[in-house]
Design a protein around this motif. Structure first.
Motif, PDB file in Angstrom:
ATOM      1  N   ILE A  12      44.463  42.322  44.182  1.00  0.00           N
ATOM      2  CA  ILE A  12      43.294  41.440  44.162  1.00  0.00           C
ATOM      3  C   ILE A  12      42.905  41.021  45.583  1.00  0.00           C
ATOM      4  N   THR A  13      43.900  40.662  46.385  1.00  0.00           N
ATOM      5  CA  THR A  13      43.609  40.162  47.729  1.00  0.00           C
ATOM      6  C   THR A  13      43.516  41.274  48.767  1.00  0.00           C
ATOM      7  N   LYS A  33      46.917  26.542  44.162  1.00  0.00           N
ATOM      8  CA  LYS A  33      46.285  27.390  43.151  1.00  0.00           C
ATOM      9  C   LYS A  33      44.772  27.236  43.181  1.00  0.00           C
ATOM     10  N   HIS A  34      44.300  26.017  43.340  1.00  0.00           N
ATOM     11  CA  HIS A  34      42.859  25.763  43.406  1.00  0.00           C
ATOM     12  C   HIS A  34      42.265  26.481  44.625  1.00  0.00           C
ATOM     13  N   TRP A  35      42.903  26.352  45.771  1.00  0.00           N
ATOM     14  CA  TRP A  35      42.426  27.012  46.993  1.00  0.00           C
ATOM     15  C   TRP A  35      42.408  28.524  46.809  1.00  0.00           C
ATOM     16  N   LEU A  36      43.474  29.072  46.234  1.00  0.00           N
ATOM     17  CA  LEU A  36      43.563  30.516  46.039  1.00  0.00           C
ATOM     18  C   LEU A  36      42.470  31.049  45.122  1.00  0.00           C
ATOM     19  N   THR A  37      42.216  30.343  44.019  1.00  0.00           N
ATOM     20  CA  THR A  37      41.189  30.832  43.096  1.00  0.00           C
ATOM     21  C   THR A  37      39.785  30.669  43.668  1.00  0.00           C
ATOM     22  N   ASN A  38      39.590  29.734  44.591  1.00  0.00           N
ATOM     23  CA  ASN A  38      38.301  29.644  45.286  1.00  0.00           C
ATOM     24  C   ASN A  38      38.138  30.811  46.256  1.00  0.00           C
ATOM     25  N   GLN A  39      39.215  31.187  46.921  1.00  0.00           N
ATOM     26  CA  GLN A  39      39.181  32.289  47.879  1.00  0.00           C
ATOM     27  C   GLN A  39      39.105  33.640  47.177  1.00  0.00           C
ATOM     28  N   TYR A  40      39.811  33.772  46.057  1.00  0.00           N
ATOM     29  CA  TYR A  40      39.921  35.031  45.314  1.00  0.00           C
ATOM     30  C   TYR A  40      39.689  34.758  43.832  1.00  0.00           C
ATOM     31  N   PRO A  41      38.430  34.648  43.404  1.00  0.00           N
ATOM     32  CA  PRO A  41      38.111  34.294  42.016  1.00  0.00           C
ATOM     33  C   PRO A  41      38.749  35.217  40.977  1.00  0.00           C
TER      34      PRO A  41
END
Length: 79
Positions: A12-13, A33-41
């Motif tokens: 994904i990344t 987790k919030h930061w990661l899902t914003n960076q990589y939906p």
């Protein structure tokens, strides 16, 4: 903070590890987790995503530091 990636999280990344800028000030696993899902939906599409902090599985409320060793552990399928 560096995050080690495994399995589909690498796909994904497109990376083996990520570096979170200190300016992000992520204090908990939930923040991460919030930061990661914003960076990589696309990470939102995973059925589960475990996080290990300093070689121990972590819960959303667990605290992080800039020195934490973090790993993302995606769902595992077996056969």
């Amino acid at each position: 903070m560096e995050i080690l990636l495994f399995g589909i999280t690498r796909e994904i990344t497109g990376r083996q590890k990520l570096t979170v800028p200190e300016a992000e000030q992520l204090h908990t696993v939930a923040d991460l987790k919030h930061w990661l899902t914003n960076q990589y939906p696309a990470l939102k599409q995973l059925s589960s995503l475990a996080v290990a902090v300093d070689s121990e599985y972590a819960e959303n409320e667990d605290l992080l530091t800039v020195d934490s060793e973090v790993a993302l552990i995606p769902p595992v399928s077996g056969g």
